[in-house]
Design a protein around this motif. Structure first.
Motif, PDB file in Angstrom:
ATOM      1  N   LEU A 115       0.870  -1.175   0.000  1.00 21.54           N
ATOM      2  CA  LEU A 115       0.000   0.000   0.000  1.00 21.54           C
ATOM      3  C   LEU A 115       0.906   1.224   0.000  1.00 21.54           C
ATOM      4  O   LEU A 115       1.886   1.286   0.750  1.00 21.54           O
ATOM      5  CB  LEU A 115      -0.897   0.008   1.235  1.00 21.54           C
ATOM      6  CG  LEU A 115      -1.929  -1.122   1.318  1.00 21.54           C
ATOM      7  CD1 LEU A 115      -2.731  -1.003   2.606  1.00 21.54           C
ATOM      8  CD2 LEU A 115      -2.841  -1.141   0.102  1.00 21.54           C
ATOM      9  N   ILE A 116       0.585   2.194  -0.840  1.00 27.97           N
ATOM     10  CA  ILE A 116       1.376   3.417  -0.908  1.00 27.97           C
ATOM     11  C   ILE A 116       0.472   4.625  -0.756  1.00 27.97           C
ATOM     12  O   ILE A 116      -0.732   4.564  -1.028  1.00 27.97           O
ATOM     13  CB  ILE A 116       2.182   3.509  -2.228  1.00 27.97           C
ATOM     14  CG1 ILE A 116       1.245   3.525  -3.434  1.00 27.97           C
ATOM     15  CG2 ILE A 116       3.164   2.362  -2.327  1.00 27.97           C
ATOM     16  CD1 ILE A 116       1.974   3.727  -4.766  1.00 27.97           C
ATOM     17  N   ASP A 117       1.051   5.731  -0.286  1.00 27.88           N
ATOM     18  CA  ASP A 117       0.273   6.968  -0.189  1.00 27.88           C
ATOM     19  C   ASP A 117       0.406   7.731  -1.515  1.00 27.88           C
ATOM     20  O   ASP A 117       1.166   7.328  -2.401  1.00 27.88           O
ATOM     21  CB  ASP A 117       0.699   7.794   1.020  1.00 27.88           C
ATOM     22  CG  ASP A 117       2.108   8.349   0.930  1.00 27.88           C
ATOM     23  OD1 ASP A 117       2.671   8.423  -0.193  1.00 27.88           O
ATOM     24  OD2 ASP A 117       2.667   8.722   1.980  1.00 27.88           O
ATOM     25  N   PRO A 118      -0.343   8.819  -1.698  1.00 24.97           N
ATOM     26  CA  PRO A 118      -0.311   9.526  -2.987  1.00 24.97           C
ATOM     27  C   PRO A 118       1.050  10.089  -3.373  1.00 24.97           C
ATOM     28  O   PRO A 118       1.265  10.416  -4.545  1.00 24.97           O
ATOM     29  CB  PRO A 118      -1.347  10.650  -2.788  1.00 24.97           C
ATOM     30  CG  PRO A 118      -2.311  10.086  -1.790  1.00 24.97           C
ATOM     31  CD  PRO A 118      -1.450   9.317  -0.835  1.00 24.97           C
ATOM     32  N   ARG A 119       1.977  10.190  -2.413  1.00 24.90           N
ATOM     33  CA  ARG A 119       3.332  10.640  -2.747  1.00 24.90           C
ATOM     34  C   ARG A 119       4.229   9.479  -3.151  1.00 24.90           C
ATOM     35  O   ARG A 119       5.386   9.673  -3.512  1.00 24.90           O
ATOM     36  CB  ARG A 119       3.940  11.378  -1.562  1.00 24.90           C
ATOM     37  CG  ARG A 119       3.190  12.620  -1.121  1.00 24.90           C
ATOM     38  CD  ARG A 119       3.837  13.231   0.098  1.00 24.90           C
ATOM     39  NE  ARG A 119       3.966  12.249   1.170  1.00 24.90           N
ATOM     40  CZ  ARG A 119       4.703  12.419   2.260  1.00 24.90           C
ATOM     41  NH1 ARG A 119       5.400  13.535   2.412  1.00 24.90           N
ATOM     42  NH2 ARG A 119       4.766  11.484   3.181  1.00 24.90           N
ATOM     43  N   GLU A 142      -0.645  15.971 -11.292  1.00 27.08           N
ATOM     44  CA  GLU A 142      -2.060  15.772 -11.608  1.00 27.08           C
ATOM     45  C   GLU A 142      -2.228  14.462 -12.372  1.00 27.08           C
ATOM     46  O   GLU A 142      -1.501  14.179 -13.322  1.00 27.08           O
ATOM     47  CB  GLU A 142      -2.585  16.935 -12.437  1.00 27.08           C
ATOM     48  CG  GLU A 142      -4.090  16.872 -12.656  1.00 27.08           C
ATOM     49  CD  GLU A 142      -4.638  18.127 -13.295  1.00 27.08           C
ATOM     50  OE1 GLU A 142      -5.618  18.013 -14.066  1.00 27.08           O
ATOM     51  OE2 GLU A 142      -4.081  19.207 -13.040  1.00 27.08           O
ATOM     52  N   MET A 143      -3.191  13.650 -11.939  1.00 28.22           N
ATOM     53  CA  MET A 143      -3.406  12.330 -12.526  1.00 28.22           C
ATOM     54  C   MET A 143      -4.898  12.034 -12.616  1.00 28.22           C
ATOM     55  O   MET A 143      -5.713  12.635 -11.913  1.00 28.22           O
ATOM     56  CB  MET A 143      -2.707  11.244 -11.683  1.00 28.22           C
ATOM     57  CG  MET A 143      -1.197  11.386 -11.600  1.00 28.22           C
ATOM     58  SD  MET A 143      -0.428  10.164 -10.478  1.00 28.22           S
ATOM     59  CE  MET A 143      -0.786   8.642 -11.346  1.00 28.22           C
ATOM     60  N   ASN A 198      -4.340  14.169  -7.497  1.00 26.60           N
ATOM     61  CA  ASN A 198      -2.887  14.353  -7.484  1.00 26.60           C
ATOM     62  C   ASN A 198      -2.229  13.108  -6.915  1.00 26.60           C
ATOM     63  O   ASN A 198      -2.684  12.575  -5.895  1.00 26.60           O
ATOM     64  CB  ASN A 198      -2.514  15.574  -6.644  1.00 26.60           C
ATOM     65  CG  ASN A 198      -3.127  16.847  -7.183  1.00 26.60           C
ATOM     66  OD1 ASN A 198      -2.925  17.202  -8.342  1.00 26.60           O
ATOM     67  ND2 ASN A 198      -3.900  17.541  -6.351  1.00 26.60           N
ATOM     68  N   GLY A 199      -1.183  12.660  -7.571  1.00 25.64           N
ATOM     69  CA  GLY A 199      -0.556  11.445  -7.089  1.00 25.64           C
ATOM     70  C   GLY A 199       0.759  11.165  -7.759  1.00 25.64           C
ATOM     71  O   GLY A 199       1.423  12.067  -8.277  1.00 25.64           O
ATOM     72  N   VAL A 242      -9.356  14.706  -6.008  1.00 23.28           N
ATOM     73  CA  VAL A 242      -9.802  16.100  -6.027  1.00 23.28           C
ATOM     74  C   VAL A 242     -11.244  16.164  -6.505  1.00 23.28           C
ATOM     75  O   VAL A 242     -12.069  16.899  -5.961  1.00 23.28           O
ATOM     76  CB  VAL A 242      -8.890  16.959  -6.934  1.00 23.28           C
ATOM     77  CG1 VAL A 242      -9.482  18.364  -7.116  1.00 23.28           C
ATOM     78  CG2 VAL A 242      -7.491  17.039  -6.346  1.00 23.28           C
ATOM     79  N   ALA A 243     -11.568  15.359  -7.534  1.00 22.57           N
ATOM     80  CA  ALA A 243     -12.938  15.305  -8.062  1.00 22.57           C
ATOM     81  C   ALA A 243     -13.265  13.859  -8.409  1.00 22.57           C
ATOM     82  O   ALA A 243     -12.384  13.066  -8.765  1.00 22.57           O
ATOM     83  CB  ALA A 243     -13.079  16.195  -9.288  1.00 22.57           C
TER      84      ALA A 243
END
Length: 231
Positions: A57-61, A143-144, A198-199, A211-212
């Motif tokens: 498992l990874i975070d968005p960074r 942005e992804m 964002n990722g 974000v959306a």
């Protein structure tokens, strides 16, 4: 405290501990806060899961912060221990996990992870036992977008509320902190979703903070405290 966890683990398992993968530098042995001591006293470690590691498992960074097993069981380890974790535990390894787990949840709070494939044992450190990694100050996001169906819901390690999901293409999605409880409860396995956020993508996987969100590109709406369900 780590000695206490190790003793509890040994008593539960009734077998000799295998060698640790590696020691954790900077651990302050014996320095346990009152709240941590109380938590230890109230929740002794016990058998919680057995399975094969599917992925990190990874975070968005892009920082590794836990493990996902093939059966959907997941668990978090402080990202400060990411380097130790990826050396000790790898996808396709067979593990047994000792910690705490509610019978109706796929989330485990791990104390000890026994790697049956490698014959070693990983003791999960507390976050404050390790210094912040320099990498954490350098990581960035871009942005992804992602589109797919919800394959698995991911739960917060303490609150046990939905904090994200894994899509059919294995993109890991993280909800923002201000996402409403109603929205978190509205997601269902199999829902079609379109994500903008964002990722990052790295050797460990792909992760995005939302974000959306919507069911189609035309229905995308911002995710904030006012959003109560998947549009």
């Amino acid at each position: 405290m780590h000695q206490k966890i190790l003793l509890a683990f040994t008593a539960v398992c009734s077998f000799s501990m295998t060698p640790l993968i590696e020691a954790f530098p900077g651990v302050a042995a014996g320095k346990v806060s009152d709240s941590e001591q109380t938590a230890d006293d109230e929740a002794a470690s016990s058998f919680a899961a057995d399975g094969v590691i599917e992925r990190y498992l990874i975070d968005p960074r892009g920082e590794v912060e836990g493990l996902l097993l093939v059966d959907g069981t997941h668990m978090y380890v402080t990202s400060r221990a990411a380097d130790h974790l990826v050396r000790a535990l790898k996808p396709d390894d067979h593990v047994q996990v000792f910690g705490r787990r509610k019978s109706n949840e796929r989330l485990v709070q791990p104390d000890v992870i026994k790697n049956l494939t490698r014959g070693t044992t990983f003791i999960v450190p507390l976050r404050l036992d390790l210094p912040m990694q320099e990498q954490a100050r350098r990581l960035s996001v871009t942005e992804m977008n992602a589109t797919g169906t919800i394959r698995l819901l991911l739960y917060h390690p303490i609150k046990s509320t939905v904090q994200g999901m894994i899509l059919s293409d294995n993109t890991q999605i993280r909800l923002p902190l201000d996402a409403s409880e109603a929205l978190r409860r509205s997601f269902q396995i199999g829902d079609n979703v379109v994500i903008r956020g964002n990722g990052t993508t790295n050797q460990f996987g792909r992760a995005i903070e939302v974000v959306a969100i919507g069911r189609s590109p035309a229905s995308l709406v911002p995710v904030d405290a006012a959003l109560l369900s998947l549009p």
